[in-house]
Write a protein that holds these residues in place. Sequence first.
Motif, PDB file in Angstrom:
ATOM      1  N   ALA A 125       1.060  -1.151  -0.026  1.00  0.00           N
ATOM      2  CA  ALA A 125       0.121  -0.017   0.050  1.00  0.00           C
ATOM      3  C   ALA A 125       0.997   1.295   0.231  1.00  0.00           C
ATOM      4  O   ALA A 125       0.410   2.176  -0.813  1.00  0.00           O
ATOM      5  CB  ALA A 125      -0.988   0.205   1.065  1.00  0.00           C
ATOM      6  N   LEU A 126       1.963   1.401   0.814  1.00  0.00           N
ATOM      7  CA  LEU A 126       2.874   2.534   0.729  1.00  0.00           C
ATOM      8  C   LEU A 126       3.497   2.602  -0.560  1.00  0.00           C
ATOM      9  O   LEU A 126       3.523   3.689  -1.069  1.00  0.00           O
ATOM     10  CB  LEU A 126       3.937   2.196   1.700  1.00  0.00           C
ATOM     11  CG  LEU A 126       3.515   2.383   3.154  1.00  0.00           C
ATOM     12  CD1 LEU A 126       4.866   2.055   4.177  1.00  0.00           C
ATOM     13  CD2 LEU A 126       3.073   4.001   3.612  1.00  0.00           C
ATOM     14  N   PHE A 127       3.803   1.642  -1.188  1.00  0.00           N
ATOM     15  CA  PHE A 127       4.323   1.680  -2.653  1.00  0.00           C
ATOM     16  C   PHE A 127       3.470   2.290  -3.758  1.00  0.00           C
ATOM     17  O   PHE A 127       3.651   3.088  -4.396  1.00  0.00           O
ATOM     18  CB  PHE A 127       5.087   0.255  -3.141  1.00  0.00           C
ATOM     19  CG  PHE A 127       5.654   0.248  -4.538  1.00  0.00           C
ATOM     20  CD1 PHE A 127       7.158   0.484  -4.430  1.00  0.00           C
ATOM     21  CD2 PHE A 127       5.024   0.295  -5.610  1.00  0.00           C
ATOM     22  CE1 PHE A 127       7.805   0.783  -5.662  1.00  0.00           C
ATOM     23  CE2 PHE A 127       5.770   0.544  -6.817  1.00  0.00           C
ATOM     24  CZ  PHE A 127       7.101   0.713  -6.954  1.00  0.00           C
ATOM     25  N   MET A 128       2.126   1.673  -3.380  1.00  0.00           N
ATOM     26  CA  MET A 128       1.060   2.255  -4.214  1.00  0.00           C
ATOM     27  C   MET A 128       1.005   3.846  -4.185  1.00  0.00           C
ATOM     28  O   MET A 128       0.580   4.416  -5.016  1.00  0.00           O
ATOM     29  CB  MET A 128       0.006   1.354  -4.130  1.00  0.00           C
ATOM     30  CG  MET A 128      -0.037  -0.195  -4.948  1.00  0.00           C
ATOM     31  SD  MET A 128      -1.483  -0.690  -4.709  1.00  0.00           S
ATOM     32  CE  MET A 128      -1.875  -1.350  -3.159  1.00  0.00           C
ATOM     33  N   ARG A 129       0.957   3.886  -2.765  1.00  0.00           N
ATOM     34  CA  ARG A 129       0.613   5.452  -2.586  1.00  0.00           C
ATOM     35  C   ARG A 129       1.729   6.401  -3.231  1.00  0.00           C
ATOM     36  O   ARG A 129       1.518   7.293  -3.646  1.00  0.00           O
ATOM     37  CB  ARG A 129       0.919   5.717  -0.879  1.00  0.00           C
ATOM     38  CG  ARG A 129       0.313   7.150  -0.600  1.00  0.00           C
ATOM     39  CD  ARG A 129      -1.152   7.125  -1.039  1.00  0.00           C
ATOM     40  NE  ARG A 129      -1.810   8.322  -0.419  1.00  0.00           N
ATOM     41  CZ  ARG A 129      -1.912   9.537  -1.502  1.00  0.00           C
ATOM     42  NH1 ARG A 129      -1.149   9.241  -2.518  1.00  0.00           N
ATOM     43  NH2 ARG A 129      -2.447  10.648  -0.994  1.00  0.00           N
ATOM     44  N   ASP A 130       3.024   5.920  -3.368  1.00  0.00           N
ATOM     45  CA  ASP A 130       4.064   6.580  -4.072  1.00  0.00           C
ATOM     46  C   ASP A 130       3.997   6.722  -5.424  1.00  0.00           C
ATOM     47  O   ASP A 130       4.542   7.404  -6.069  1.00  0.00           O
ATOM     48  CB  ASP A 130       5.328   6.063  -3.525  1.00  0.00           C
ATOM     49  CG  ASP A 130       5.814   6.260  -2.167  1.00  0.00           C
ATOM     50  OD1 ASP A 130       5.443   7.193  -1.477  1.00  0.00           O
ATOM     51  OD2 ASP A 130       6.794   5.680  -1.843  1.00  0.00           O
ATOM     52  N   VAL A 131       3.155   5.589  -6.179  1.00  0.00           N
ATOM     53  CA  VAL A 131       3.100   5.890  -7.396  1.00  0.00           C
ATOM     54  C   VAL A 131       1.660   5.768  -8.013  1.00  0.00           C
ATOM     55  O   VAL A 131       1.162   5.294  -8.885  1.00  0.00           O
ATOM     56  CB  VAL A 131       3.669   4.370  -8.024  1.00  0.00           C
ATOM     57  CG1 VAL A 131       5.306   4.420  -8.063  1.00  0.00           C
ATOM     58  CG2 VAL A 131       2.839   3.118  -7.532  1.00  0.00           C
ATOM     59  N   TYR A 132       0.876   6.357  -6.907  1.00  0.00           N
ATOM     60  CA  TYR A 132      -0.612   6.471  -7.066  1.00  0.00           C
ATOM     61  C   TYR A 132      -1.149   6.952  -8.495  1.00  0.00           C
ATOM     62  O   TYR A 132      -1.966   6.438  -8.852  1.00  0.00           O
ATOM     63  CB  TYR A 132      -1.196   7.302  -5.980  1.00  0.00           C
ATOM     64  CG  TYR A 132      -2.594   7.018  -5.688  1.00  0.00           C
ATOM     65  CD1 TYR A 132      -2.912   5.766  -5.309  1.00  0.00           C
ATOM     66  CD2 TYR A 132      -3.539   8.030  -5.499  1.00  0.00           C
ATOM     67  CE1 TYR A 132      -4.366   5.424  -5.188  1.00  0.00           C
ATOM     68  CE2 TYR A 132      -4.895   7.375  -5.187  1.00  0.00           C
ATOM     69  CZ  TYR A 132      -5.342   6.240  -5.141  1.00  0.00           C
ATOM     70  OH  TYR A 132      -6.565   5.902  -4.757  1.00  0.00           O
ATOM     71  N   ALA A 133      -0.559   7.989  -9.075  1.00  0.00           N
ATOM     72  CA  ALA A 133      -0.815   8.587 -10.360  1.00  0.00           C
ATOM     73  C   ALA A 133      -0.782   7.577 -11.530  1.00  0.00           C
ATOM     74  O   ALA A 133      -1.635   7.502 -12.258  1.00  0.00           O
ATOM     75  CB  ALA A 133      -0.039   9.758 -10.619  1.00  0.00           C
ATOM     76  N   ASN A 134       0.200   6.455 -11.357  1.00  0.00           N
ATOM     77  CA  ASN A 134       0.388   5.600 -12.376  1.00  0.00           C
ATOM     78  C   ASN A 134      -0.549   4.229 -12.083  1.00  0.00           C
ATOM     79  O   ASN A 134      -0.842   3.692 -13.170  1.00  0.00           O
ATOM     80  CB  ASN A 134       1.695   5.201 -12.435  1.00  0.00           C
ATOM     81  CG  ASN A 134       2.789   6.311 -12.678  1.00  0.00           C
ATOM     82  OD1 ASN A 134       2.394   7.281 -13.435  1.00  0.00           O
ATOM     83  ND2 ASN A 134       3.809   6.111 -12.228  1.00  0.00           N
ATOM     84  N   VAL A 135      -1.029   4.097 -11.062  1.00  0.00           N
ATOM     85  CA  VAL A 135      -1.858   2.949 -10.851  1.00  0.00           C
ATOM     86  C   VAL A 135      -3.209   3.101 -10.380  1.00  0.00           C
ATOM     87  O   VAL A 135      -4.090   2.312 -10.155  1.00  0.00           O
ATOM     88  CB  VAL A 135      -1.129   1.996  -9.553  1.00  0.00           C
ATOM     89  CG1 VAL A 135       0.367   1.752 -10.094  1.00  0.00           C
ATOM     90  CG2 VAL A 135      -1.217   2.686  -8.353  1.00  0.00           C
ATOM     91  N   ARG A 136      -3.670   4.332 -10.036  1.00  0.00           N
ATOM     92  CA  ARG A 136      -4.921   4.893  -9.604  1.00  0.00           C
ATOM     93  C   ARG A 136      -6.190   4.114 -10.414  1.00  0.00           C
ATOM     94  O   ARG A 136      -7.009   3.409  -9.796  1.00  0.00           O
ATOM     95  CB  ARG A 136      -5.200   6.189  -9.777  1.00  0.00           C
ATOM     96  CG  ARG A 136      -6.427   6.638  -9.210  1.00  0.00           C
ATOM     97  CD  ARG A 136      -6.880   8.058  -9.020  1.00  0.00           C
ATOM     98  NE  ARG A 136      -5.421   8.881  -8.454  1.00  0.00           N
ATOM     99  CZ  ARG A 136      -5.331  10.072  -8.321  1.00  0.00           C
ATOM    100  NH1 ARG A 136      -6.024  10.889  -9.203  1.00  0.00           N
ATOM    101  NH2 ARG A 136      -4.372  10.367  -7.618  1.00  0.00           N
ATOM    102  N   GLU A 137      -5.979   3.959 -11.834  1.00  0.00           N
ATOM    103  CA  GLU A 137      -7.074   3.288 -12.554  1.00  0.00           C
ATOM    104  C   GLU A 137      -7.139   1.886 -12.326  1.00  0.00           C
ATOM    105  O   GLU A 137      -8.226   1.442 -12.357  1.00  0.00           O
ATOM    106  CB  GLU A 137      -6.740   3.746 -13.885  1.00  0.00           C
ATOM    107  CG  GLU A 137      -6.824   5.100 -14.619  1.00  0.00           C
ATOM    108  CD  GLU A 137      -6.851   5.350 -15.993  1.00  0.00           C
ATOM    109  OE1 GLU A 137      -6.697   4.518 -16.626  1.00  0.00           O
ATOM    110  OE2 GLU A 137      -6.913   6.636 -16.461  1.00  0.00           O
ATOM    111  N   ASP A 138      -5.812   1.348 -12.223  1.00  0.00           N
ATOM    112  CA  ASP A 138      -5.900  -0.007 -11.690  1.00  0.00           C
ATOM    113  C   ASP A 138      -6.608  -0.477 -10.574  1.00  0.00           C
ATOM    114  O   ASP A 138      -6.758  -1.771 -10.263  1.00  0.00           O
ATOM    115  CB  ASP A 138      -4.443  -0.595 -11.930  1.00  0.00           C
ATOM    116  CG  ASP A 138      -3.900  -0.304 -13.251  1.00  0.00           C
ATOM    117  OD1 ASP A 138      -4.497  -0.364 -14.359  1.00  0.00           O
ATOM    118  OD2 ASP A 138      -2.625  -0.267 -13.123  1.00  0.00           O
ATOM    119  N   LEU A 139      -6.879   0.340  -9.609  1.00  0.00           N
ATOM    120  CA  LEU A 139      -7.404   0.111  -8.622  1.00  0.00           C
ATOM    121  C   LEU A 139      -8.859   0.167  -8.456  1.00  0.00           C
ATOM    122  O   LEU A 139      -9.312   0.368  -7.123  1.00  0.00           O
ATOM    123  CB  LEU A 139      -6.868   1.055  -7.226  1.00  0.00           C
ATOM    124  CG  LEU A 139      -5.181   0.859  -7.184  1.00  0.00           C
ATOM    125  CD1 LEU A 139      -4.859   1.989  -6.305  1.00  0.00           C
ATOM    126  CD2 LEU A 139      -4.773  -0.359  -7.061  1.00  0.00           C
TER     127      LEU A 139
END
Length: 455
Positions: A125-139
């Motif tokens: 979750a911390l990693f996803m928070r750091d790359v959130y703009a790139n993975v937001r649609e996948d979530l």
Amino acid sequence: MMQPPAGYVRVKVEDELFTVEKCMLIESSDYFRALFGSGMRECTQEEIQLQELPARGFGVMLKVLRGDQPSLNSEEILDAIECTAFLLVKPLTEHLIHVVSSNNCTLMFQAAATYGVFDLIHASALFMRDVYANVREDLSFLPEDQLDYIESLSPSTFVAVATHSPSVELLDDISRTICYLDEEENKWRTLTSLPDKASTSLAGIAVLDNNIYIVGGVGGLRKQVVKLSFCYDTERNSWSEFSSLQHLRYNLTLTGQDGCLFAMGGMYKNTMLATVEKYHVASNTWSFAAHLPRPGEGIACTRAMGRIFICLWLPMDTTDIYEYRTHKDEWLLVTTLKRQQSYGHCMVAHMDNLYVMRNGPADDFLRCMIDCFNLTRQQWTALSGQYVNSKGALFTAAIKGDTVFTVNRALTLVYNIHEDKWKPAKEEAGFPRCGSIHTFLLRLPKNRQSALHQN
């Protein structure tokens, strides 16, 4: 069937049979520790059957326990998470945390949530928070509570501090601050002021458990070695002093891992040091660790895959990379890079890649070359292109997710990591301080960010 060697046990998982050291299972797995200490008949059996577990995941676990750092595909990740959840294998969980990436963070998060591997849930979750703009649609398919959890976390923030000596009594130096980059406003903001007695001149600076530690350094007209050590508690927004090194030094390298700081090399009374000291945060005590392979000062250091690596130079053209194995307290030569003489360098890590940055030869000082060593393949490659800030080569860098931050007084230059090169992504404001710059990442509490932005 032949009996297993003394001290070994056969473990049957699906249709595969593994012969494993019993003590290794007991040391690494809460499940096997309880099983072999239960007094049940399994304690004396030569063969144990594990039901409902994937053999592939058990094989990954054994590789990790034997010291390997395997790269994992999606199927291996899922099987490994199932094994670590059932067998409670801390080293395997730690390895999974170390290999979280943009390609697998969503998978890691979902699988860890399914099996209840809480440390891995938090890390992914911390990693996803750091790359959130790139993975937001996948979530978008995640349950609302899981999305809320990810968004409740603070992303890493790029932080910098320049060279400062201790303050002269009664003289308020407003520039003695640690600052962070507000990317939305493209502005450097003050996080905190340095304690009056703290020095960042030739000091060791590191982040451990989201707190800043400053050790050693020099101050005053005579460049006296600073004895005091300082810690900034990010959550409480407060400074405290902690115990001094046993062997004072400056131009040292400081790094942190597993609740400990490591102060490596440096200088004292014009003598280059090979000594290493280990600080146990919980007990507030220093102890000596294994000496460096040879004396060094201003040593480039980074952490990759949960491991500590340093560069030691051999004039004129050789750089040795060593790994410090914390559990064995020993140094291991990993690889050697031979290049034409260059000046000044730093090292950063992304996944299983070590990036060594060095200036060009004496006739082209402003050119910056980057060589990459892949730990899994044990191969060197030279990054194509040149990497130059507008005022010269890179002396400091920090990596957040798949993004590299570099900075000088003129600008903050941000790169995206794409396979064999760093591609310039954007430019931000330069750091408004003179002198050498230390950079690192912190996660600022959201309530603190709001308060800081109002100032």
